[in-house]
Design a protein around this motif. Sequence first.
Motif, short mmCIF file in Angstrom:
data_model
loop_
_atom_site.label_atom_id
_atom_site.label_comp_id
_atom_site.label_asym_id
_atom_site.label_seq_id
_atom_site.Cartn_x
_atom_site.Cartn_y
_atom_site.Cartn_z
N LYS A 529 28.60 55.20 47.21
CA LYS A 529 28.49 53.91 47.88
C LYS A 529 27.04 53.58 48.20
N GLN A 530 26.33 54.58 48.69
CA GLN A 530 24.93 54.39 49.04
C GLN A 530 24.08 54.18 47.78
N LYS A 531 24.30 55.04 46.78
CA LYS A 531 23.49 54.97 45.55
C LYS A 531 23.70 53.67 44.79
N LEU A 532 24.96 53.21 44.73
CA LEU A 532 25.29 52.04 43.92
C LEU A 532 25.36 50.76 44.74
N LYS A 533 25.08 50.89 46.03
CA LYS A 533 25.11 49.73 46.93
C LYS A 533 26.46 49.02 46.86
N LEU A 534 27.50 49.81 47.04
CA LEU A 534 28.86 49.30 47.06
C LEU A 534 29.42 49.40 48.48
N ASP A 535 30.25 48.44 48.85
CA ASP A 535 30.93 48.52 50.15
C ASP A 535 32.38 48.07 49.97
N ASP A 536 33.12 48.08 51.06
CA ASP A 536 34.55 47.76 50.99
C ASP A 536 34.78 46.32 50.54
N ARG A 537 33.84 45.43 50.84
CA ARG A 537 33.99 44.04 50.41
C ARG A 537 33.97 43.94 48.89
N GLU A 538 33.12 44.78 48.26
CA GLU A 538 33.04 44.78 46.80
C GLU A 538 34.36 45.26 46.19
N PHE A 539 34.91 46.32 46.76
CA PHE A 539 36.18 46.82 46.26
C PHE A 539 37.29 45.79 46.43
N SER A 540 37.26 45.08 47.55
CA SER A 540 38.27 44.03 47.77
C SER A 540 38.12 42.91 46.76
N LYS A 541 36.86 42.60 46.43
CA LYS A 541 36.61 41.55 45.44
C LYS A 541 37.14 41.98 44.07
N TRP A 542 36.92 43.24 43.71
CA TRP A 542 37.42 43.74 42.43
C TRP A 542 38.94 43.63 42.36
N GLU A 543 39.60 43.98 43.46
CA GLU A 543 41.06 43.92 43.47
C GLU A 543 41.53 42.48 43.31
N GLU A 544 40.83 41.56 43.96
CA GLU A 544 41.20 40.14 43.85
C GLU A 544 41.02 39.65 42.41
N ILE A 545 39.89 40.02 41.78
CA ILE A 545 39.64 39.59 40.40
C ILE A 545 40.70 40.16 39.48
N SER A 546 41.03 41.43 39.67
CA SER A 546 42.00 42.08 38.78
C SER A 546 43.36 41.39 38.82
N ARG A 547 43.71 40.82 39.98
CA ARG A 547 45.00 40.16 40.11
C ARG A 547 44.97 38.70 39.64
N LYS A 548 43.77 38.15 39.50
CA LYS A 548 43.67 36.72 39.20
C LYS A 548 42.87 36.41 37.94
N LEU A 549 42.74 37.36 37.04
CA LEU A 549 42.05 37.08 35.78
C LEU A 549 42.94 36.21 34.89
N TYR A 550 42.34 35.26 34.25
CA TYR A 550 43.08 34.32 33.40
C TYR A 550 43.35 34.93 32.03
N VAL A 551 44.58 34.85 31.57
CA VAL A 551 44.95 35.26 30.22
C VAL A 551 45.58 34.05 29.53
N PRO A 552 45.00 33.59 28.43
CA PRO A 552 45.56 32.41 27.74
C PRO A 552 46.79 32.78 26.91
N PHE A 553 47.75 31.87 26.85
CA PHE A 553 48.94 32.02 26.02
C PHE A 553 49.06 30.82 25.10
N ILE A 554 49.49 31.05 23.86
CA ILE A 554 49.72 29.95 22.92
C ILE A 554 51.03 29.25 23.27
N LYS A 555 52.04 30.04 23.47
CA LYS A 555 53.34 29.57 23.93
C LYS A 555 53.98 30.74 24.65
#
Length: 786
Positions: A529-555
């Motif tokens: 966390k210290q070396k990579l400058k990561l905190d809990d807010r970053e992890f929360s953001k990753w979780e949000e992105i993972s649940r809301k990434l757009y996947v296109p469908f043809i039909k």
Amino acid sequence: MNKEQEGLREALCTLGNGYFATRGAAEEAEADDVHYPGTYLAGSYNRLKSEVAGKTLENEDLVNWPNWLQLSFRLDGDKNWFRLEEKQVLDYRQELDFSEGILRREMHFKDKKHRETKITSTRLVSMANPHLACIKWEFTPVNWSGPVMMRSALDGSVKNEGVKRYKALSSKHLKIIEQGKTNDIIYLLVQTNQSRIYMAQAARCHVYSGNKKLRTNREILEEEGKISERFSFQASQGKTVTIEKIISVSSSKDRAINEPLNSSLETLRNELDFSALKARHSEAWSRLWKQFDITLKSPGNSQLLLRLHIFHLLQTSSMHTIGRDVGIPARGWHGEAYRGHIFWDELFIFPLLNYRLPDLTHSLLLYRYYRLGAAKKLAEKEGLKGAMFPWQSGSSGREESQVIHLNPKSGKWLPDHTYLQRHVNLAIAYNIWQYYEVTADRNFMKFYGAEMLLEIAHFFASITTWSEFRQRYEIRNVVGPDEFHTAYPGSDEPGINNNAYTNVMTSWLFSHAKKAFELIGTTRQEALKQKLKLDDREFSKWEEISRKLYVPFIKEGIIAQFEGYEQLPEFDWEAYREKYQSIQRLDRILNAEGDSVNCYKASKQADVLMLFYLFSAEELVQLFKDMGYQFNPERIPDNIEYYVSRTSDGSTLSRIVRSWVEARSDRECAWHCFREAIVSDFEDVQGGTTPEGIHMGSMAGTVDILQRCFTGLEVRDNVLRLNPYFPEEITSLGMEINYRGVWLSLEFSGNQCRIKSRDGAASPVKIKFRDQLFEIKGKMIKTISY
């Protein structure tokens, strides 16, 4: 001999040991339109600048090192040194024995004076000592007697000339430092002219009649960049004379040496004769085959080709690779195509190594870790965070992809946007997790793996953008595994948006980066966390992105390859197949016609199918569910059918993926695709690519189809799972795997599977065979009917 096939034979008959490799060119041959001798040191590159199409380009190449093979002769009255092409060939046979790693040539020929001669050449690159190689010539005058002059040489005047497309680029990588003779050894020391890597080669030739060593008159000839030794002996009709050439290779990249030339000379002075070297070499190969062999009963030559593929994998990367700072190049150490660079092909290669030589996978993953700093600089240069590993990697971890590339169909140089294949980072992440699943190597994850996963996740978080319109995150301006689609029609901006494979894999990445972080303990967590400058807010953001990434469908149920794919017009496949002999490289064909493959629903390889290749139906359904989409696994065959009909199969990996994804629903098609894949290099189905270097991902991928796909082998939730579905053509299959330190023998025959713990499990191994869950304890045999 078929001159048109010689380049293919030279690539397929390459001998190597994971440290260096030498193409299967004839000893008497020099580089020309037929032959191309090439020797390649694992991971040794050099950069040169070239003036092309009004641009100054700097390319990094895998270096072609001095040719140590050179061995020839001439008879009394001959002006020229022996070349088989200039003789009347009465009989010829070339044989590659990959059980022992031996290349043999048997020649019977007649010269213009009607003198008949037989030569049997035997060659090896030692798997016992990675610095040694040797050649034995058994020379027999059939109908004549007289003096023979032999010539043995080390040739450092070579260039990189193995790929015609690169002809306009600078190719002279070596400068000569020292050459000469000491006692009965000739030597050559060279250095690359930019990367300043030294290589020393030393060679010793002895001549025998029976078991008696012959005294020969020797003469040293020095030319610029080439040291030769000439020696004469008297030949008698019907009596065989044996010439043994033993060479040693050392480089400044070696471990535990003072200086390459001294090391090479010392190695050679301490070595024995050819038979002793061969015995040790054969023993080393025998040990490897016990770990890697897969026995297969099926029609045709599948077993033979399967072993050929395993053989070339081990020549590219073996136990001698462990601890060296090298990766696995897409074309092996077998030629100069792709300049010896490392791409994403590890995704298809590592599964074989994970289950048989996990220390090697560990070492190859460290190649990526050592370039983590370079990957972070690449991301920073683009204004992004985390680590962005390059599409093509070589010595330092900078992006080695071409700025422009030559279209051999049109002769024009074109911009190259394939560097936008950010999915190489996802392949690295996937490889890290798969290695951990098979080995449970927590220390690797703690000190290397988790850090790479976190930095790759950090990078993908920084390239996502929020769409107010969709209320979802997007990933824009990338190129998918398809490679054909590098821009939208008429757009000057490279890249496409929301590549389905990239987006789904990114969602997977975020959840598994979190899993890795949870594995490593609080002390290491805080340090990272210290070396990579990561905190809990970053992890929360990753979780949000993972649940809301757009996947296109043809039909409904049909995943779009990327946003806007469905708006592209259909391509007239039938007309182009009729017009051209091969349309695998449709991009080059259309460009030469003034058109672009970007304008059509046409793929080199269907990257949507990669999702079904990497994930089981259950995993994929869960992935989509986590992203807020419903995906019905019953629509997988519809997706396969949709994209297969729109794919040119321009990549050797395409048939691997198709065989895999068809295995559960259409076993006949899966076997057919497997057969097409397994002959792709052997028959050079792409029409000239294999002579430039074998396709390592395709070779390993065919073996993995048998290892994991048809057997249903996977590791999930600390359970080794087996769910076999064999094509009718396979009557039995046997292999040994190393799962978390336990060697297991798996034998499938008829409707039975026999599982045996070879060494005795120190702790119970959980195995789930279809719906049966059980444990293997100690030395135990379990037989299951299914």
